[in-house]
Enzyme design. Structure first.
Site, short mmCIF file in Angstrom:
data_model
loop_
_atom_site.label_atom_id
_atom_site.label_comp_id
_atom_site.label_asym_id
_atom_site.label_seq_id
_atom_site.Cartn_x
_atom_site.Cartn_y
_atom_site.Cartn_z
N TRP A 22 0.82 -1.22 0.00
CA TRP A 22 0.00 0.00 0.00
C TRP A 22 0.84 1.26 0.00
O TRP A 22 1.85 1.34 0.73
CB TRP A 22 -0.88 0.02 1.25
CG TRP A 22 -1.65 1.29 1.46
CD1 TRP A 22 -1.20 2.42 2.10
CD2 TRP A 22 -2.99 1.59 1.07
NE1 TRP A 22 -2.17 3.40 2.10
CE2 TRP A 22 -3.29 2.90 1.49
CE3 TRP A 22 -3.98 0.86 0.41
CZ2 TRP A 22 -4.53 3.51 1.26
CZ3 TRP A 22 -5.22 1.46 0.18
CH2 TRP A 22 -5.47 2.77 0.62
N ASN A 24 -0.01 5.81 -0.08
CA ASN A 24 -0.94 6.91 -0.30
C ASN A 24 -0.19 8.23 -0.41
O ASN A 24 0.66 8.36 -1.29
CB ASN A 24 -2.10 6.92 0.71
CG ASN A 24 -1.72 6.90 2.16
OD1 ASN A 24 -1.29 5.88 2.68
ND2 ASN A 24 -1.92 8.01 2.85
N ASP A 25 -0.40 9.21 0.45
CA ASP A 25 0.04 10.58 0.22
C ASP A 25 1.52 10.71 -0.17
O ASP A 25 2.39 10.10 0.46
CB ASP A 25 -0.13 11.41 1.50
CG ASP A 25 -1.54 11.39 2.03
OD1 ASP A 25 -2.37 10.63 1.54
OD2 ASP A 25 -1.80 12.15 2.99
N GLN A 41 3.52 7.97 2.06
CA GLN A 41 2.89 7.15 3.08
C GLN A 41 2.82 5.71 2.57
O GLN A 41 2.44 5.47 1.42
CB GLN A 41 1.47 7.65 3.36
CG GLN A 41 1.41 9.03 3.96
CD GLN A 41 1.75 9.03 5.44
OE1 GLN A 41 0.89 8.81 6.28
NE2 GLN A 41 3.00 9.27 5.74
N TRP A 49 -4.63 0.08 4.00
CA TRP A 49 -4.13 1.11 4.89
C TRP A 49 -3.82 0.51 6.25
O TRP A 49 -4.58 -0.31 6.77
CB TRP A 49 -5.17 2.22 5.02
CG TRP A 49 -4.67 3.43 5.75
CD1 TRP A 49 -4.13 4.55 5.19
CD2 TRP A 49 -4.67 3.66 7.17
NE1 TRP A 49 -3.79 5.46 6.17
CE2 TRP A 49 -4.10 4.93 7.39
CE3 TRP A 49 -5.07 2.90 8.26
CZ2 TRP A 49 -3.95 5.46 8.66
CZ3 TRP A 49 -4.91 3.42 9.54
CH2 TRP A 49 -4.36 4.70 9.73
N SER A 85 1.74 12.22 7.23
CA SER A 85 2.27 13.03 6.14
C SER A 85 3.02 14.28 6.61
O SER A 85 2.80 14.79 7.70
CB SER A 85 1.15 13.44 5.20
OG SER A 85 0.65 12.33 4.51
N ARG A 160 -2.55 18.03 11.31
CA ARG A 160 -1.53 17.19 10.68
C ARG A 160 -1.01 17.77 9.37
O ARG A 160 -1.47 18.78 8.89
CB ARG A 160 -2.10 15.80 10.42
CG ARG A 160 -3.43 15.77 9.68
CD ARG A 160 -3.90 14.32 9.54
NE ARG A 160 -5.26 14.20 9.01
CZ ARG A 160 -6.35 14.08 9.76
NH1 ARG A 160 -6.26 14.09 11.08
NH2 ARG A 160 -7.54 13.95 9.18
N GLU A 213 -6.87 18.66 5.29
CA GLU A 213 -5.64 17.88 5.27
C GLU A 213 -4.68 18.44 4.23
O GLU A 213 -5.08 19.15 3.31
CB GLU A 213 -5.93 16.42 4.91
CG GLU A 213 -6.78 15.67 5.91
CD GLU A 213 -6.84 14.18 5.58
OE1 GLU A 213 -6.47 13.39 6.45
OE2 GLU A 213 -7.25 13.83 4.45
#
Length: 447
Positions: A22, A24-25, A41, A49, A85, A160, A213
């Site tokens: 996996w 992501n960001d 990420q 996730w 992140s 965050r 975010e």
């Protein structure tokens, strides 16, 4: 030559993809000591996730990427449940990584990667690397902004994704946050040394949804551009609650006060792109890369299942009060060379289609359809997106366009449609194209 780490590393062309499991960001996107570094990420154990780590990839041209070893992972009590992140900054020749550190107040007994009732604390932390490749996760981390308990400043859990930059003798940080989970807000901190931070100001806007975010604020010439990812937006389209938005902004660096000065637009109208991050390339251009959300893992024979990939790099520019996301020159260069040596004809390799569509015409690519309807460019991926979680099949530009010039980039799991040199972009995750991609498609159909 890249010498950090051991063993064979996965390489990608054009789109950075999960090297298994996996991602992501995008995080820590920076041009540092002659290379582009893109952290991201990742959950390195399954294509879902989970507890966040920072993966790491490098490139010399934003086109050819090599994944390296995991760069940052949980080791402290304050980041025990995730290295979330953040961003990167070069200072005194060293690479500073800023990230959000997450600690769950209670873990699920049967799945330690999920907090009970989604309750957790978030602080901000940093780690410094001497060379951009080696990261001391045991002794090199430092918590720089403890959990914020004053809700008038920020939220203890939902604060965050620090984006840090330097300007005119000071360091600035913007964080995404919320006010009582009712309205998103951008929270600004300032520092003299990049290590000791003081709260400065905040800005709220209904277009930030209930939680903001991945905020990003940068200057283009004498203008500022704001980019952020809004969660639980009231005007969510096509069933998507979380979307990345952008607008022109005014920012006073003395007080850290910001105002939005134009209408918000989506970063991408395909609705899959999320959590983008920008930085400056070697030529000084502002470049954006975003995460392409994939509702299902990709299963390929002989490879690990993988979920998540990045968009093409896009140059951000302003023209006539509109924010454009244009194709990066290095991508242009790659396809020019590809056309000359005919590697674009290999099945499954990324390909490019350039055309112009008029009202009543349509283009079909392996079951993916593009057409013009009342001046709006529309896409339909229903025949290459079956079995997913109900995400929208049809997307489109928001306004009637006088001209519809298309520059389309196609690969087995992603189609990116640049309209009128980046006036709008529609990027759609797809499944099942596979070997149906074979070179340039030049047929435009009418009727």
């Amino acid at each position: 030559k890249i010498t950090a780490g051991k063993g064979k590393h996965v390489k990608n062309i054009l789109h950075l993809k999960a090297p298994g499991n996996w991602i992501n960001d995008p995080n820590g996107f920076i041009y540092y000591q002659g290379r582009y570094h893109l952290f991201y990420q990742c959950f390195p154990y399954a294509p879902v996730w989970g507890t966040m780590h920072w993966g790491h990839a490098v490139s010399e041209d934003l086109v050819h990427w090599e994944h390296l070893d995991i760069a940052v992972f949980p080791t402290k009590r304050y980041d025990s449940n995730g290295v979330f992140s953040g961003s990167a900054l070069e200072k005194d020749g060293r690479l500073y990584l800023y990230y959000s550190a997450v600690r769950y107040l209670e873990e699920e007994e049967e799945n330690i990667h999920i907090p009970v009732q989604d309750v957790y604390e978030t602080s901000q932390a940093m780690v410094v690397s001497e060379d951009g490749f080696q990261f001391d996760n045991w002794n090199g981390k430092r918590q720089i902004i403890p959990v914020i308990r004053d809700e008038q400043i920020a939220d203890a859990g939902h604060t965050r994704d620090p984006k840090v930059w330097y300007d005119s003798g000071s360091y600035y940080m913007v964080l995404g946050s919320t006010f009582r989970e009712k309205e998103g807000r951008a929270v600004f901190f300032r520092s003299r040394d990049g290590e000791h931070w003081q709260y400065a100001a905040q800005y709220r806007n209904p277009s930030f949804g209930r939680i903001l975010e991945c905020p990003d604020l940068f200057r283009l010439g004498d203008r500022y551009v704001f980019v952020g990812s809004a969660m639980y937006t009231e005007d969510a389209e096509n069933g998507y609650e979380h979307q990345s938005v952008t607008a022109l902004a005014e920012f006073d660096s003395r007080t850290c006060t910001m105002e939005i000065s134009s209408e918000f637009q989506y970063v991408d109208y395909g609705m899959d792109l999320y959590a983008p991050q920008t930085n400056v390339d070697r030529e000084g251009r502002r470049v954006l890369i975003g995460w392409m959300r994939m509702p299902e893992a990709v299963k390929e024979e002989g490879k690990k299942d993988w979920n998540g990939m990045m968009s093409l790099p896009r140059v951000v520019e302003i023209a006539e009060e509109h924010i454009y996301f244009r194709i990066h020159p290095e991508v242009e260069k790659y396809f020019s060379a590809e056309k000359e040596d005919k590697r674009h004809m290999d099945p499954g390799m990324p390909c490019r289609i350039k055309t112009t569509l008029s009202e009543g015409e349509y283009l079909e690519i392996g079951g993916y359809r593009i057409w013009v309807e009342n001046g709006s460019v529309k896409t339909d991926r229903s025949r290459v997106f079956a079995g997913t979680d109900g995400r929208a099949a049809v997307c489109g530009t928001p306004t009637s366009l006088e001209h519809c010039g298309l520059d389309i980039f196609v690969e087995p799991n992603l189609i990116e449609v640049f309209i009128n040199d980046g006036e709008y972009v529609i990027s759609n995750v797809v499944y099942g194209l596979g070997n149906r991609i074979t070179g340039y498609v030049e047929h435009v159909y009418t009727g």
